[in-house]
Design a protein around this motif. Structure first.
Motif, mmCIF file in Angstrom:
data_model
loop_
_atom_site.group_PDB
_atom_site.id
_atom_site.type_symbol
_atom_site.label_atom_id
_atom_site.label_comp_id
_atom_site.label_asym_id
_atom_site.label_seq_id
_atom_site.Cartn_x
_atom_site.Cartn_y
_atom_site.Cartn_z
ATOM 1 N N MET A 1 36.153 47.839 44.751
ATOM 2 C CA MET A 1 36.599 48.733 43.684
ATOM 3 C C MET A 1 37.233 47.985 42.518
ATOM 4 O O MET A 1 37.366 48.523 41.418
ATOM 5 C CB MET A 1 37.579 49.778 44.233
ATOM 6 N N LYS A 2 37.643 46.748 42.757
ATOM 7 C CA LYS A 2 38.213 45.945 41.672
ATOM 8 C C LYS A 2 37.203 45.722 40.548
ATOM 9 O O LYS A 2 37.577 45.518 39.381
ATOM 10 C CB LYS A 2 38.696 44.595 42.202
ATOM 11 N N ASP A 3 35.890 45.759 40.908
ATOM 12 C CA ASP A 3 34.854 45.523 39.902
ATOM 13 C C ASP A 3 34.846 46.601 38.827
ATOM 14 O O ASP A 3 34.336 46.386 37.722
ATOM 15 C CB ASP A 3 33.472 45.460 40.568
ATOM 16 N N ILE A 4 35.391 47.768 39.150
ATOM 17 C CA ILE A 4 35.475 48.839 38.155
ATOM 18 C C ILE A 4 36.316 48.397 36.958
ATOM 19 O O ILE A 4 36.096 48.836 35.826
ATOM 20 C CB ILE A 4 36.080 50.113 38.793
ATOM 21 N N PHE A 5 37.244 47.482 37.208
ATOM 22 C CA PHE A 5 38.187 47.060 36.166
ATOM 23 C C PHE A 5 37.900 45.635 35.685
ATOM 24 O O PHE A 5 38.765 44.983 35.113
ATOM 25 C CB PHE A 5 39.616 47.187 36.693
ATOM 26 N N SER A 6 36.696 45.159 35.917
ATOM 27 C CA SER A 6 36.295 43.860 35.358
ATOM 28 C C SER A 6 35.713 44.094 33.961
ATOM 29 O O SER A 6 35.265 45.189 33.623
ATOM 30 C CB SER A 6 35.255 43.194 36.260
ATOM 31 N N ASN B 1 43.969 43.842 36.718
ATOM 32 C CA ASN B 1 43.328 44.494 35.571
ATOM 33 C C ASN B 1 43.510 46.011 35.604
ATOM 34 O O ASN B 1 43.574 46.661 34.555
ATOM 35 C CB ASN B 1 41.829 44.168 35.540
ATOM 36 N N ALA B 2 43.598 46.582 36.796
ATOM 37 C CA ALA B 2 43.808 48.031 36.895
ATOM 38 C C ALA B 2 45.184 48.399 36.355
ATOM 39 O O ALA B 2 45.355 49.442 35.724
ATOM 40 C CB ALA B 2 43.657 48.478 38.349
ATOM 41 N N ARG B 3 46.181 47.536 36.604
ATOM 42 C CA ARG B 3 47.522 47.790 36.072
ATOM 43 C C ARG B 3 47.486 47.742 34.548
ATOM 44 O O ARG B 3 48.070 48.603 33.869
ATOM 45 C CB ARG B 3 48.495 46.740 36.616
ATOM 46 N N LYS C 1 47.852 40.576 32.898
ATOM 47 C CA LYS C 1 47.738 40.083 31.527
ATOM 48 C C LYS C 1 48.640 40.859 30.575
ATOM 49 O O LYS C 1 49.242 40.297 29.665
ATOM 50 C CB LYS C 1 46.277 40.189 31.074
ATOM 51 N N SER C 2 48.698 42.164 30.762
ATOM 52 C CA SER C 2 49.506 43.006 29.874
ATOM 53 C C SER C 2 50.033 44.203 30.657
ATOM 54 O O SER C 2 49.254 45.053 31.093
ATOM 55 C CB SER C 2 48.658 43.487 28.689
ATOM 56 N N ILE C 3 51.366 44.252 30.846
ATOM 57 C CA ILE C 3 51.968 45.386 31.546
ATOM 58 C C ILE C 3 52.034 46.566 30.576
ATOM 59 O O ILE C 3 52.486 46.408 29.436
ATOM 60 C CB ILE C 3 53.364 45.012 32.064
ATOM 61 N N PRO C 4 51.582 47.750 30.994
ATOM 62 C CA PRO C 4 51.486 48.902 30.072
ATOM 63 C C PRO C 4 52.830 49.561 29.781
ATOM 64 O O PRO C 4 53.066 50.730 30.119
ATOM 65 C CB PRO C 4 50.541 49.845 30.819
#
Length: 432
Positions: free
Chosen positions: A58-63, A101-103, A132-135
């Motif tokens: 499921m991590k690939d959804i956020f690549s 990346n999902a975060r 990379k970037s906290i929302p």
């Protein structure tokens, strides 16, 4: 289903949110996934669930692209039969710390705002460097813990109405009928033994067997040791285990301040402070800091190198001593310094699960100590904990010197009221 207070918080968030995802933080196995699944199925027409540990694919959804549109497209590809119903879909991103990346993507999902998004994390503090970037500004944080004492009572079948009546007695500061007081003191002892992890509570309710519940606690402890092995580096993992294992020893002393020498001879903060912070980030412990002066706000008087450490669940803490200690609690056979440390930890459990910052007060020139101080509006509330109902010399002297508006003494006894000191049975700590 065990009733949880956080469900009402989820309803409030659903009603009031504006371009905002929800991030629920808490130790593993405290019930995050279960309650979100119940919420999603009951409150939405469509519920979409992704678990990054259970299904790493499921991590690939956020690549690559993190636009909301591209994420929804990839979800449709990876999750057959998925339905997107605008303003009536909940997406759960479970164990989000496994997918940095999902975060980051939470920001774009929040701005898109077509669907509600809840993320959960058990070890978020251990993975923040990977993001990379906290929302910031696009996620609302809620801390979740194992069941608190009131939720434990609900699980045992205690009605909300009976607890409400107790709370009215607390407000009136009147003595509780002896039979009722004894009943709830015994339930509090049970809570000290069982704690609040949902699987432990459910096992106890189903089998009415303390030892079966203890075996589940042992399994949970084993899973925490596994997390230490998996998620810490080779340099730290041995030190983290030593710190964790030392907690029962730390709280069995007359003065329960955390001492590095209990871990090993000549140990120092430099060697072990990162290990303690790992346990904090994993949601397993909370710090309770001494203060130089008991004034509001307590944070301003915090002594950073003087602290106690408590586990975030009393049942798991007593399990670390073994089953015989649980028997001693239930049979009122505890003696010595360990007794005070365990009852102190039980009140810490209550405070922690209310998300109250913990402080205590002990002057280095005195043997007297106030177990807990909490900010109470613009004042400081001192709390003393007694495993029996003997004299409270420390609290009496504190009242004489600092003249607090009110002071609480929690005891294995009944309600009493004198001057500014309110004596309360231990179980009434749930009304703080």
């Amino acid at each position: 289903m065990l009733k949880r207070k956080i469900y009402d918080e989820l309803l409030k968030w659903k009603k009031n949110k504006v371009e905002e995802c929800l991030l629920i933080k808490g130790p593993r196995q405290c019930g995050k996934t279960y309650i979100i699944k119940e919420f999603g199925k009951k409150e939405y027409k469509s519920f979409i669930y992704l678990n990054f540990i259970e299904n790493p694919k499921m991590k690939d959804i956020f690549s690559d692209s993190l636009t909301a549109e591209d994420i929804y497209k990839k979800m449709s590809y990876f999750i057959p039969g998925v339905k997107f119903i605008e303003k009536n879909t909940l997406i759960c991103l479970d164990e989000i710390e496994e997918c940095a990346n999902a975060r980051t993507a939470l920001k774009f999902l929040a701005i898109d705002n077509k669907y509600d998004v809840i993320a959960t994390g058990s070890l978020l503090g251990l993975h923040y460097k990977e993001i990379k970037s906290i929302p910031v500004g696009y996620e609302k944080h809620i801390n979740m813990y194992p069941l608190d004492f009131e939720e434990f009572l609900w699980g045992l079948g205690q009605s909300e109405e009976s607890i409400k009546l107790l709370k009215e007695q607390f407000a009136k500061k009147v003595k509780i009928e002896d039979s009722i007081n004894d009943y709830f003191l015994n339930r509090f002892k049970e809570y000290m033994v069982i704690g609040g992890f949902p699987e432990v509570v459910s096992t106890f309710i189903a089998k009415n067997n303390y030892y079966e519940a203890f075996l589940v606690q042992q399994k949970i402890l084993d899973s925490f040791y596994y997390d230490i092995e998996k998620y810490s580096n080779n340099v730290e993992k041995g030190k983290i285990k030593l710190c964790f294992d030392s907690i029962p020893k730390q709280l069995s002393k007359e003065y329960t301040k955390f001492q590095y020498k209990v871990i090993e001879k000549n140990a120092s903060s430099r060697k072990y402070e990162n290990s303690l912070n790992w346990l904090l980030d994993a949601g397993l412990i909370k710090f309770c800091y001494n203060v130089s002066t008991p004034l509001f706000p307590l944070k301003g008087y915090e002594i950073i190198n003087e602290f106690k450490i408590y586990l975030t669940d009393i049942g798991l803490f007593t399990a670390m001593y073994g089953f015989s200690l649980k028997q001693a609690i239930l049979n009122n056979k505890l003696v010595g310094a360990i007794k005070g440390g365990i009852y102190e930890s039980a009140i810490a459990d209550i405070l922690i699960k209310k998300d109250i910052n913990l402080y205590y007060f002990k002057n280095s020139n005195s043997t007297q100590e106030i177990e807990f101080l909490i900010d109470d509006e613009a004042f400081v509330l001192p709390i003393e904990v007694k495993a029996s109902n003997n004299k409270s010399i420390s609290l009496d002297n504190y009242i004489l010197k600092y003249k607090p508006q009110k002071a609480y003494k929690y005891v294995y006894g009944n309600v009493g009221n004198a001057n500014n000191k309110l004596t309360l049975p231990l179980y009434m700590s749930m009304f703080l």
